[in-house]
Design an enzyme around this catalytic site. Structure first.
Site, PDB file in Angstrom:
ATOM      1  N   ASP A  10      63.263  52.929  29.768  1.00  0.00           N
ATOM      2  CA  ASP A  10      64.287  52.371  30.200  1.00  0.00           C
ATOM      3  C   ASP A  10      64.005  50.541  29.911  1.00  0.00           C
ATOM      4  O   ASP A  10      62.986  50.022  30.342  1.00  0.00           O
ATOM      5  CB  ASP A  10      64.481  52.165  31.778  1.00  0.00           C
ATOM      6  N   SER A  30      73.244  50.627  35.936  1.00  0.00           N
ATOM      7  CA  SER A  30      72.186  49.626  36.499  1.00  0.00           C
ATOM      8  C   SER A  30      72.429  49.848  38.205  1.00  0.00           C
ATOM      9  O   SER A  30      72.084  50.833  38.520  1.00  0.00           O
ATOM     10  CB  SER A  30      72.273  48.352  35.844  1.00  0.00           C
ATOM     11  N   HIS A  51      68.903  50.616  28.533  1.00  0.00           N
ATOM     12  CA  HIS A  51      68.995  50.450  29.921  1.00  0.00           C
ATOM     13  C   HIS A  51      70.195  51.650  30.589  1.00  0.00           C
ATOM     14  O   HIS A  51      70.087  52.374  31.191  1.00  0.00           O
ATOM     15  CB  HIS A  51      69.136  49.039  30.626  1.00  0.00           C
TER      16      HIS A  51
END
Length: 266
Positions: free
Chosen positions: A191, A90, A254
């Protein structure tokens, strides 16, 4: 990371378990907490008042990153490393895209024997408009960039190409083509963080053709803007140089390799 590190942190690539992480279980691992709000890019001298009980925050990610590497080399054996993988998921994955070449340059001094590689996971946040055609995510990034004096912390090679729009250098799509350090990009075509937070798509994709079209359009944008990473992976490097790699999966996730996505890796 200690041998008794909690499984919610030491999973995936960071796991000490040889069964789930056979290639890297015996590696030394360091987890650097994310603390500056701009993927270790801010470089502001003065603190920012928060308006909550007189509390202040400091936006000095650039300095923190350098201090962490120096401390690891001085006191924790990094100076003797032979191979170093710089990873993160991330915002940490974005850190790899933004700063990999700068980190590699620092490590030439701090760990001169080490070969350095990047492994960004889920950090390819797109500079695209939401479903209403408004660039709300970029506006947020731009505000933080200016507040943090981010132009001091982004890669100089990118800044030289984007002098009039320096916030471009907070997006991996503008940094990936410039990276010289070998890396393996791990990203999802759908995503699951960006769809609601960047595209701001909140409808159920199964309920309408219009919603499905918007959902699919994000994948099309991701594929187009992730192309620099795919192109780098396709290039045959000069003799003696490592080639880049990529895994661009079609799942709605993600992060896939550490912490949030460690179970997927395992």
């Amino acid at each position: 990371l200690p041998s008794d590190c909690p499984p919610e942190l030491c999973n995936g690539l960071l796991s000490h378990d040889r069964r789930s992480n056979p290639d890297f279980a015996r590696w030394s691992k360091v987890f650097v907490n994310y603390c500056d709000g701009l993927s270790f890019t801010g470089d502001r001298d003065d603190p920012v008042p928060t308006g909550f009980g007189g509390q202040q925050i400091w936006l000095r990610g650039k300095r923190i990153l350098r201090a962490v590497l120096a401390a690891l080399a001085k006191d924790h054996g990094l100076a003797n490393a032979k191979r170093i993988i710089v990873s993160g998921n991330s915002a940490g994955g974005l850190t790899v895209y933004l700063h990999l070449d700068q980190i590699a340059a620092m490590l030439k001094e701090l760990a001169p024997q080490a070969a350095v590689y990047g492994f960004p996971d889920g950090g390819y946040f797109l500079d695209v408009a939401n479903t209403e055609g408004v660039h709300t995510f970029r506006e947020k990034m731009d505000g933080t960039f200016r507040l943090s004096n981010g132009s001091s912390g982004v890669d100089p090679a990118c800044l030289a190409q984007h002098m009039t729009t320096p916030t471009d250098c907070l997006f991996a799509q503008h940094m990936a083509p410039l990276l010289k350090t070998p890396f393996f990009g791990l990203e999802a075509q759908y995503d699951s963080w960006q769809i609601p937070n960047v595209l701001e798509l909140t409808c159920d994709k199964s309920t309408s053709a219009s919603c499905m079209s918007k959902f699919q359009s994000f994948r099309d944008s991701m594929y187009k803007l992730f192309q620099p990473v795919i192109d780098k992976a396709a290039l045959v490097p000069p003799p003696g140089k490592l080639r880049n790699g990529v895994f661009f999966g079609a799942c709605a996730v993600h992060c896939e390799a550490t912490v949030d996505g460690g179970a997927i890796w395992s």
